[in-house]
Scaffold this active site. Structure first.
Site, PDB file in Angstrom:
ATOM      1  CB  CYS A   1       0.951  -3.983   5.384  1.00 48.19           C
ATOM      2  SG  CYS A   1      -0.550  -4.936   5.746  1.00 48.19           S
TER       3      CYS A   1
ATOM      4  CG  HIS B   1      -0.289   0.059   2.545  1.00 51.19           C
ATOM      5  ND1 HIS B   1       0.045   1.248   3.163  1.00 51.19           N
ATOM      6  CD2 HIS B   1       0.098  -0.922   3.392  1.00 51.19           C
ATOM      7  CE1 HIS B   1       0.614   0.993   4.339  1.00 51.19           C
ATOM      8  NE2 HIS B   1       0.656  -0.311   4.500  1.00 51.19           N
TER       9      HIS B   1
END
Length: 546
Positions: free
Chosen positions: A457, A438
């Site tokens: 992440c 992301h």
């Protein structure tokens, strides 16, 4: 090798001593049961052999059943088995070159057993030993010596496994072709093997020489410290033959290449971090190569003609097409803490979310935000409190002190915005660990050499360009497609028409296309754990086959 290939003559002598005619007759009669009366002498010989095989294979239902189903027909010790025998013994002499545990297959010991075999009991036990060695070799060379999940819980990789019966059938049909197809086909594996051999030779010649004193140097420096730096760079292959005794442009250029290969800012200055990297012992680098080879065996799969490669210790994400890198960006990975390290696994990227909401993971909600809310109900005002039915809850109506991490009944969500923790786009490959790639509003972190700051992440330094590169496979104007969704400010999804394999990997050592080695720090300590496990399994750095 000559001794191994002489085993055909040795087995022939064994057959002459034990009457090869009667043994062959007995074996054929057992396969074609009931096809006539088996002469007593042949039956006696046959019974001794089959009893020996059955007893030796008793610990393995697979091997025992396989021999029983084939009427105890030989794979290794029969008069027509020499080619298979020699192909296998030749292959396992390369165990050390592959960084495998030599003693597990031990070509020398198996060859010695062939030479010493004198009875049908010896022959039966040798049949089973060779079959077990083949299964071990096929598994280890194709799939790796270790079970990664047992080494580190952060390695979630599904290792490719061979079916043992298929192994035996394929080997019996075409042993050379089967054996040649076991090792990983990825060119990186062959490069690592060459690097391993080169480094072992260097170590045998004394390594890289004296360490460089831990005192920073820059252009113009001279003296013993500079000589040590020069000689170390030369021994490592970064500097050609030179008698320079000053920190000149040649030394500086060589140092920059070294820094690039080790993930350091290529300043051309011998700072403390650079000198520490220079002083890492060649034996430690050899260990990193052995671990990388094991990791390549865990990844002995079709990675996809077009795929995403995220190497965690390198802090880099790439798109690879046809073996060539077509896009590359810096990344930020999980912090080095037990519950925030980024895991290793492979999956399929299916879609991207533009202007995403951030659904705060439960662990972050209860460990980080609940204590803040208990002190101040208006803390973290950028996050909405959500009940089990998806409704936004008025914080003023909640007594946060009545809850703990186990019974807190709410979730938290951040709506789309420029300040959203996920930035303006996230890339999804749904998985049990809720890991994805992301954007991020925290751009300054990408300027750091070590970029381990997330909750697990992967943050991308150039997420929009990454999106454009992915979408280029399905539209002539990927930028326009992306911007048309981004400009709405609303959460939306763009699906990839062809899912793209994504591999989250952990390599601290790899060879570039030109063969020059790159190294990175073992940020999570996973390589150290793998190396220890390989050592316990019998892998010895620099081992040779006797």
């Amino acid at each position: 090798m000559r001794r191994a290939f002489a085993l055909g003559d040795q087995m022939s002598r064994l057959y002459r001593r034990r009457s090869s005619v009667r043994l062959a007759l007995g074996l054929s009669m057992l396969v074609a049961a009931g096809a006539g009366v088996i002469p007593a002498p042949a039956l006696a010989e046959l019974t001794a052999y089959t009893r020996s095989v059955a007893e030796a294979a008793g610990r393995s239902d697979l091997i025992s059943g396989w021999y029983r189903e084939r009427g105890y027909r030989t794979l290794w010790t029969g008069p027509g088995d020499a080619a298979r025998r020699e192909a296998f013994l030749s292959a396992i002499t390369q165990a050390a070159a592959h960084g495998l545990p030599v003693q597990r297959y031990d070509a020398a010991a198996l060859a010695a057993r062939f030479r010493a075999a004198a009875t049908e009991g010896d022959r039966g036990r040798l049949e089973v030993a060779m079959t077990q060695a083949l299964l071990d070799w096929a598994h280890d060379l194709h799939s790796g010596v270790l079970d990664p999940a047992k080494v580190d819980p952060g390695i979630k990789r599904e290792v490719p496994k061979l079916d043992p019966r298929a192994v035996l059938a394929a080997f019996e049909t075409d042993p050379v072709r089967f054996l040649n197809g076991l090792a990983p086909r990825n060119p990186e594996y062959a490069r690592l093997m060459r690097a391993k051999l080169d480094l072992e030779r260097r170590i045998a010649r004394g390594g890289w020489g004296a360490e460089v004193p831990l005192r920073p140097m820059k252009a113009g420096a001279s003296g013993p410290d500079l000589i040590a730096l020069r000689d170390r760079l030369a021994a490592m292959g970064y500097l050609g033959r030179t008698a320079t005794n000053t920190f000149d442009d040649t030394v500086r250029a060589a140092l920059r290449v070294f820094q690039h290969d080790h993930g350091l800012t290529p300043s051309g200055v011998a700072d403390e971090a650079t000198i520490r990297a220079l002083n890492v012992a060649p034996s430690a680098r050899l260990g990193a190569i052995l671990v990388a080879m094991e990791r390549e065996r865990w990844l002995n799969i079709d990675r996809g003609e077009r795929h995403i490669w995220v190497n965690l210790p390198e802090f880099t994400a790439r798109i690879v097409e046809g073996g060539n890198v077509t896009f590359e960006t810096r990344s930020v990975i999980g912090k080095d803490s037990a519950d925030q390290r980024s895991p290793e696994f492979s999956d399929q990227m299916e879609y991207m979310v533009i202007n995403p909401s951030w659904n705060v993971p439960r662990s972050i909600t209860t460990k980080e935000y609940l204590p803040l809310l208990q002190r101040n109900p208006n803390a973290a005002g950028h996050l909405k409190l959500i009940d089990s039915r998806g409704r936004v809850v008025n914080r003023g109506a909640v007594n946060f002190n009545a809850y703990n991490a186990r019974n807190f009944p709410f979730s938290m969500r951040q709506p789309p915005s420029d300040g959203n923790a996920l930035g303006l786009v996230k890339f999804m490959f749904p998985n049990p660990w809720n890991i994805y790639l992301h954007d991020t509003p925290s751009k300054s972190l990408f300027d750091r050499e070590v970029r381990a700051f997330s909750h697990g992440c992967i943050r991308l330094g150039q997420p929009f360009d990454f999106a454009h590169a992915l979408l280029s496979a399905q539209t002539d104007d990927p930028q326009a497609l992306f911007q048309s969704q981004l400009g709405t400010g609303k959460e939306s999804v763009i699906r990839l028409e062809v899912p793209v394999p994504v591999h989250l990997v952990y390599f601290t050592a790899w060879a570039g296309p030109m063969g020059r080695m790159n190294y990175r720090a073992d940020i999570y300590g996973r390589d150290a754990a793998i190396f220890d496990a390989l050592s316990r399994a019998g892998v010895v750095p620099g081992a040779v086959q006797g």
